[in-house]
Design an enzyme around this catalytic site. Structure first.
Site, PDB file in Angstrom:
ATOM      1  N   GLY A   1       2.320   1.873  11.096  1.00  0.00           N
ATOM      2  CA  GLY A   1       3.610   2.758  10.524  1.00  0.00           C
ATOM      3  C   GLY A   1       3.924   3.507  11.783  1.00  0.00           C
TER       4      GLY A   1
ATOM      5  N   LYS B   1      -0.003   4.261  -0.163  1.00  0.00           N
ATOM      6  CA  LYS B   1      -0.407   5.626   0.179  1.00  0.00           C
ATOM      7  C   LYS B   1      -0.408   5.957  -0.433  1.00  0.00           C
ATOM      8  CE  LYS B   1       0.002   3.411   4.965  1.00  0.00           C
ATOM      9  NZ  LYS B   1      -0.283   3.529   6.158  1.00  0.00           N
TER      10      LYS B   1
ATOM     11  N   GLU C   1      -7.057   4.928   8.253  1.00  0.00           N
ATOM     12  CA  GLU C   1      -6.608   6.215   7.046  1.00  0.00           C
ATOM     13  C   GLU C   1      -8.169   6.626   6.370  1.00  0.00           C
ATOM     14  OE1 GLU C   1      -3.129   5.552   5.460  1.00  0.00           O
ATOM     15  OE2 GLU C   1      -2.139   4.720   7.380  1.00  0.00           O
TER      16      GLU C   1
ATOM     17  N   GLU D   1      -5.723  -5.015  10.390  1.00  0.00           N
ATOM     18  CA  GLU D   1      -4.698  -4.018  10.521  1.00  0.00           C
ATOM     19  C   GLU D   1      -5.307  -3.572  11.804  1.00  0.00           C
ATOM     20  OE1 GLU D   1      -2.138  -2.566   6.820  1.00  0.00           O
ATOM     21  OE2 GLU D   1      -4.416  -1.427   7.169  1.00  0.00           O
TER      22      GLU D   1
ATOM     23  N   HIS E   1      -9.410   1.465   4.490  1.00  0.00           N
ATOM     24  CA  HIS E   1      -7.945   1.429   5.237  1.00  0.00           C
ATOM     25  C   HIS E   1      -8.455   1.972   5.995  1.00  0.00           C
ATOM     26  CE1 HIS E   1      -4.216   2.966   6.149  1.00  0.00           C
ATOM     27  NE2 HIS E   1      -3.499   1.341   5.981  1.00  0.00           N
TER      28      HIS E   1
ATOM     29  N   SER F   1       3.076  -2.447   9.832  1.00  0.00           N
ATOM     30  CA  SER F   1       4.733  -2.980  10.606  1.00  0.00           C
ATOM     31  C   SER F   1       5.087  -3.926  10.830  1.00  0.00           C
ATOM     32  CB  SER F   1       4.913  -2.500  12.589  1.00  0.00           C
ATOM     33  OG  SER F   1       4.591  -0.866  12.034  1.00  0.00           O
TER      34      SER F   1
ATOM     35  N   ASN G   1       0.659  -1.361   0.108  1.00  0.00           N
ATOM     36  CA  ASN G   1      -0.090   0.298   0.201  1.00  0.00           C
ATOM     37  C   ASN G   1       1.177   1.494  -0.371  1.00  0.00           C
ATOM     38  OD1 ASN G   1      -1.960   1.491   0.788  1.00  0.00           O
ATOM     39  ND2 ASN G   1      -2.027   1.166   2.850  1.00  0.00           N
TER      40      ASN G   1
HETATM   41  P1  PGA Z   1       2.777  -0.069   8.093  1.00  0.00           P
HETATM   42  O1  PGA Z   1       1.126   0.296   7.273  1.00  0.00           O
HETATM   43  O2  PGA Z   1       3.367  -0.796   7.516  1.00  0.00           O
HETATM   44  O3  PGA Z   1       3.849   1.299   7.082  1.00  0.00           O
HETATM   45  O4  PGA Z   1       2.322  -0.685   9.466  1.00  0.00           O
HETATM   46  C1  PGA Z   1       0.378  -0.436   6.804  1.00  0.00           C
HETATM   47  C2  PGA Z   1      -0.586   0.235   6.521  1.00  0.00           C
HETATM   48  O5  PGA Z   1      -1.333   1.128   6.833  1.00  0.00           O
HETATM   49  O6  PGA Z   1      -0.964  -0.634   5.473  1.00  0.00           O
END
Ligand code: PGA
Length: 234
Positions: free
Chosen positions: A160, A9, A87, A154, A85, A196, A7
């Site tokens: 993150g 983003k 976000e 998730e 997601h 992560s 992803n």
């Molecule tokens: P990350 O993000 O691997 O940077 O923690 C995962 C995601 O938001 O899908």
């Protein structure tokens, strides 16, 4: 065989996507590799890598300024769309009902939604993790998805942040998701873990029962970080 989805983003460029798919063409792996990129990068030929988007409108067409429909995404050759997601849920107020409508539009366009569910830190501390996960699956996954769907667990507090749940927390969450999907007539739906994930923890996470792959954010942006995740499992 696992599913390794990246992803991006709001990162990258068409050039960096070409660089990535070129780097991934010859790696020794039978895993399914997906890269979900910003709309402006759709249409780049992924070769062995399937390309996906990160959101889609619940609507087919019409007066929805700024939105992009699943049919438009399908016309670029993309095969997957992340929906719900955290976000999007956090910054755009997307509820389970909105996510389900978007997922249905994605399926209707012949694409596979990657539907994300997971708890916030507040919900975790209040002991609500399992309830949030179960309602997230029941309310975000269309009942008639007909096995053309992927779910991603998730934990929102871990995204993150360099944090990951314990192996047994991941195992419990994935078992609950698998059982819930089975009760909805969607047994066998792949369930990815995301938050992560990196080259150093990917193989361990993917060895946990009911973990069918990973959804990777930050570590999917550069070949040096992403390739070790893909090659860490057969
Ligand atoms: P990350 O993000 O691997 O940077 O923690 C995962 C995601 O938001 O899908």
């Amino acid at each position: 065989m696992k599913i390794i989805a990246g992803n991006w983003k709001m990162n990258g460029s068409r050039d960096s996507l070409v660089h990535m798919v070129t780097a991934l063409q010859d790696i020794d792996s039978k895993n399914t590799v997906i890269l979900c990129v910003p709309y402006t990068m759709l249409g780049v030929d992924g070769g062995r890598v399937a390309i996906g988007a990160q959101d889609a409108s619940a609507h087919d067409h019409g007066a929805y300024t700024g939105e992009v429909s699943a049919n438009m995404i399908a016309a670029t050759g993309a095969k997957y769309v992340i929906v719900g997601h955290s976000e999007r849920r956090q910054y755009h107020g997307e509820t389970n009902d909105i996510v389900r409508a978007k997922a249905a539009a994605v399926i209707a366009a012949g694409l596979t939604p990657i539907i994300c569910v997971g708890e916030t830190m507040d919900e975790k501390q209040a002991g609500k993790t399992m309830a949030i996960i179960e309602s997230g699956v029941r309310e975000s996954v269309p009942n008639d998805a007909n096995n053309n769907v992927i779910v991603a667990y998730e934990p929102r507090w871990a995204i993150g942040a360099g944090l990951t749940p314990t192996d047994s927390e991941i195992a419990d969450a994935h078992k609950l998701i698998a059982d819930t999907l089975t009760s909805m007539g969607l047994g066998g739906t792949p369930v990815l873990y995301g938050a992560s994930v990196k080259g150093t923890n990917a193989a361990q996470i993917m060895s946990i029962p009911n973990v069918d792959g990973v959804l990777v954010g930050g570590a999917s942006l550069k070949p040096d970080d992403f390739i070790p995740i893909i090659t860490s499992v057969k």
